[in-house]
Write a protein that holds these residues in place. Structure first.
Motif, short mmCIF file in Angstrom:
data_model
loop_
_atom_site.label_atom_id
_atom_site.label_comp_id
_atom_site.label_asym_id
_atom_site.label_seq_id
_atom_site.Cartn_x
_atom_site.Cartn_y
_atom_site.Cartn_z
N VAL A 1 0.85 -1.18 0.00
CA VAL A 1 0.00 0.00 0.00
C VAL A 1 0.90 1.23 0.00
O VAL A 1 1.74 1.37 0.88
N THR A 2 0.70 2.10 -0.97
CA THR A 2 1.52 3.30 -1.12
C THR A 2 0.65 4.54 -1.03
O THR A 2 -0.36 4.64 -1.70
N GLN A 3 1.06 5.47 -0.17
CA GLN A 3 0.33 6.72 -0.01
C GLN A 3 1.15 7.89 -0.56
O GLN A 3 2.36 7.94 -0.37
N THR A 4 0.44 8.82 -1.19
CA THR A 4 1.08 10.02 -1.72
C THR A 4 0.24 11.23 -1.37
O THR A 4 -0.98 11.20 -1.57
N PRO A 5 0.80 12.34 -0.85
CA PRO A 5 2.20 12.51 -0.45
C PRO A 5 2.45 11.98 0.96
O PRO A 5 1.52 11.52 1.61
N LYS A 6 3.66 12.07 1.45
CA LYS A 6 4.00 11.67 2.81
C LYS A 6 3.80 12.81 3.79
O LYS A 6 3.46 12.59 4.96
N PHE A 7 4.00 14.04 3.34
CA PHE A 7 3.83 15.22 4.18
C PHE A 7 3.17 16.32 3.35
O PHE A 7 3.38 16.41 2.16
N LEU B 1 -5.49 13.12 -1.28
CA LEU B 1 -4.51 12.12 -0.89
C LEU B 1 -4.78 10.86 -1.72
O LEU B 1 -5.93 10.42 -1.86
N LEU B 2 -3.69 10.31 -2.24
CA LEU B 2 -3.83 9.14 -3.09
C LEU B 2 -3.34 7.89 -2.37
O LEU B 2 -2.30 7.92 -1.71
N CYS B 3 -4.09 6.83 -2.49
CA CYS B 3 -3.70 5.53 -1.95
C CYS B 3 -3.75 4.52 -3.09
O CYS B 3 -4.75 4.44 -3.82
N ALA B 4 -2.68 3.76 -3.23
CA ALA B 4 -2.61 2.74 -4.27
C ALA B 4 -2.17 1.42 -3.66
O ALA B 4 -1.25 1.39 -2.85
N GLN B 5 -2.86 0.32 -4.04
CA GLN B 5 -2.47 -1.01 -3.55
C GLN B 5 -2.32 -1.96 -4.74
O GLN B 5 -3.07 -1.86 -5.71
N ASP B 6 -1.36 -2.86 -4.62
CA ASP B 6 -1.06 -3.77 -5.72
C ASP B 6 -1.36 -5.22 -5.36
O ASP B 6 -0.78 -6.14 -5.93
N MET C 1 -10.86 -1.22 0.78
CA MET C 1 -9.89 -0.17 1.08
C MET C 1 -10.49 0.79 2.08
O MET C 1 -11.72 0.98 2.13
N TYR C 2 -9.62 1.39 2.91
CA TYR C 2 -10.08 2.22 4.02
C TYR C 2 -9.19 3.47 4.15
O TYR C 2 -8.00 3.42 3.86
N TRP C 3 -9.80 4.52 4.65
CA TRP C 3 -9.04 5.69 5.09
C TRP C 3 -9.31 5.92 6.57
O TRP C 3 -10.47 6.00 7.00
N TYR C 4 -8.21 6.03 7.33
CA TYR C 4 -8.29 6.31 8.76
C TYR C 4 -7.52 7.60 9.04
O TYR C 4 -6.59 7.95 8.33
N ARG C 5 -7.89 8.25 10.12
CA ARG C 5 -7.06 9.33 10.64
C ARG C 5 -6.61 8.95 12.05
O ARG C 5 -7.35 8.27 12.79
N ASN D 1 -6.95 1.99 -6.59
CA ASN D 1 -6.76 3.33 -6.04
C ASN D 1 -7.95 3.79 -5.20
O ASN D 1 -9.10 3.54 -5.54
N PHE D 2 -7.63 4.50 -4.12
CA PHE D 2 -8.67 5.05 -3.25
C PHE D 2 -8.23 6.46 -2.89
O PHE D 2 -7.19 6.64 -2.27
#
Lengths: 114, 114
Positions: B4-10, B21-26, B32-36, B73-74
């Motif tokens: 799982v890769t997130q972009t950007p980091k900061f 915010l982009l999330c990509a999984q291969d 797929m989920y988004w948490y804070r 992608n999420f």
């Protein structure tokens, strides 16, 4: 509302000791309970899970115990090492309508002293 | 194997600005989920998706929108950022197999809204 929580926010142990991290849950519909480890600056990493119809599961140096009577989950780490220092989260996965959604507790910080 | 890769980091945003915010999984995962993650609050679910083209609200969805146009992608969008959205955001994915409950997390995006 229903929630997953932890009894202790911080646990300090000596290297070589066994560690026990506890978690209380209240959602009876959960099908799995999971433990994650989060090191500083990183995302949570899966440690071990246990299905709701089990009461004990063992992994490498870790054991998870599930007591459905009192809705309590624990993670035991044998021979704790400095590399085990991290925040540990318990999560429950509620199955509803075919979806599986992990819900997390607040976390316990484990500090291992050399 | 990226996982799982997130972009950007900061990212630092001014109040009122927007970002995605982009999330990509291969791993060909359906879920797929988004948490804070905020200090002392654990991980709270913002939105999730059980498959391409579907999204659902989690525990804290206000101020966020998501899209899952492609299975891998999420995207998490903030239309008008507020200081209360300062947090670390984690994306995760999991499979639909009934045995096992492991979710795989990205490395996180640290967002500051000033």
């Amino acid at each position: 509302g229903e929630s997953v929580g932890l009894h202790l926010p911080t646990l300090s142990v000596q290297e070589g000791d066994n560690s026990i991290i506890n978690c209380a849950y209240s959602n009876s519909a959960s099908d799995y309970f999971i433990w994650y480890k989060q090191e500083s600056g990183k995302g949570p990493q899966f440690i071990i899970d246990i299905r709701s119809n089990m009461d004990k599961r063992q992994g490498q140096r870790v054991t998870v115990l599930l007591n459905k009577t009192v809705k309590h989950l624990s993670l035991q780490i044998a021979a704790t090492q400095p590399g085990d220092s991290a925040v540990y989260f318990c999560a429950e996965r509620v199955s509803a309508g075919g979806s599986y959604i992990p819900t997390f507790g607040r976390g316990t910080s484990l500090i291992v002293h050399p | 194997n990226a996982g799982v890769t997130q972009t950007p980091k900061f990212r630092v945003l001014k109040t009122g600005q927007s970002m995605t915010l982009l999330c990509a999984q291969d791993m060909n995962h359906e879920y797929m989920y988004w948490y804070r993650q905020d200090p002392g609050m654990g991980l709270r679910l913002i939105h999730y998706s059980v498959g391409e083209g579907t999204t659902a609200k989690g525990e804290v969805p206000d101020g966020y929108n998501v899209s899952r146009l492609k299975k891998q992608n999420f995207l998490l969008g903030l239309e008008s950022a507020a200081p209360s959205q300062t947090s670390v955001y984690f994306c995760a994915s999991s499979s639909t197999r009934p045995v096992g409950a492991e979710a795989f997390f990205g490395q996180g995006t640290r967002l500051t809204v000033v």
